[in-house]
Motif scaffolding. Sequence first.
Motif: not given
Length: 320
Positions: A36-48, A54-61, A96-100
């Motif tokens: 499991x993992x928490x969702x954070x506002x910093x990840x929203x900022x990164x996604x935006x 941060x370079x893409x593609x990227x798995x956030x978390x 990061x953690x947005x994965x299995x």
Amino acid sequence: MKAVVVSRPGGVDVLEIKDVDKPQLKDGWSLVKVKGFGINHSEIFTRQGLSPSVSFPRILGIELVGVIEETSEPDCFSVGQRVVAMMGELGRAYDGGYAEYALVPNKFLYLVDTDLEWADFASVPETYYTAFGSLKNLKLEASDKVLVRAGASGVGQAFVKLAKGQFPNLNIVASVRHLFKKDSLLASGFSDVILEKDGKLQTAETFSKILELVGPATISDSLAHLQEGGIVCSTGQLGGKWYLENFDPIEKLWNNVYLTTFASGNITQSKLQELFDFIKTYDVAVGPEKIFKLEDIQQAHAYLESSHAFGKVIVLNEEE
């Protein structure tokens, strides 16, 4: 494995569930099965696209909890051990953690002694650690009158639970931009709720300690509501402003007050264990406010961005 891959900055639609190769073990790293993992506002900022490094593609978390699947340091870690990973550029410089599964540098893996269930465990790392560090830097005492700006946020909710766990009769007030959350805030442990409008508290009240989660956008207003000798701990940046501009310390701190901060990157094994010991000692209820599945990551981000968000939002992977 399944993972949330962001190929370009944008809205929630750029959070795509994809089948990708499971990371291969390498020297100095361990493979973690993510529970499991928490969702954070910093990840929203990164996604935006608001994280220039941060370079893409990227798995956030930036955080996760799970078990060791494979390790390059069997003297330090054992297969099946429960671990926490957080910060250390997780989900930013590397996936990061947005994965299995996630491949994490061993130096950013922490073994903690806790019997929390996975949902509760996943709610703790970055959010509660940030709240706990802020509580310590505020030098909280039972006699304080405390204000938490953005009291409905994940860190705000974590802070009130920790503070009331230690000081059950603490006078602790929340400020929010929407008063429809008032009943929920009072039920969560706050003594009162104050409206914040256009970055200004709609009150003349003063406080001995203020947890500033809106950040540089409202620090000056917080300092204006601080009693002599009081402390503001500026920890969050929910106001979307990163720096203080035209800030005269002599003018703003004239009332013999103190401005400090806490950064969740300031972490060690012992400091993290201190948090889990505190949670156990004071029987703090750390459960999440909302739980999503990995495939519902777009809804999770949309919820956290909405005005209805309240407390900690996590993703819990299915148990085998």
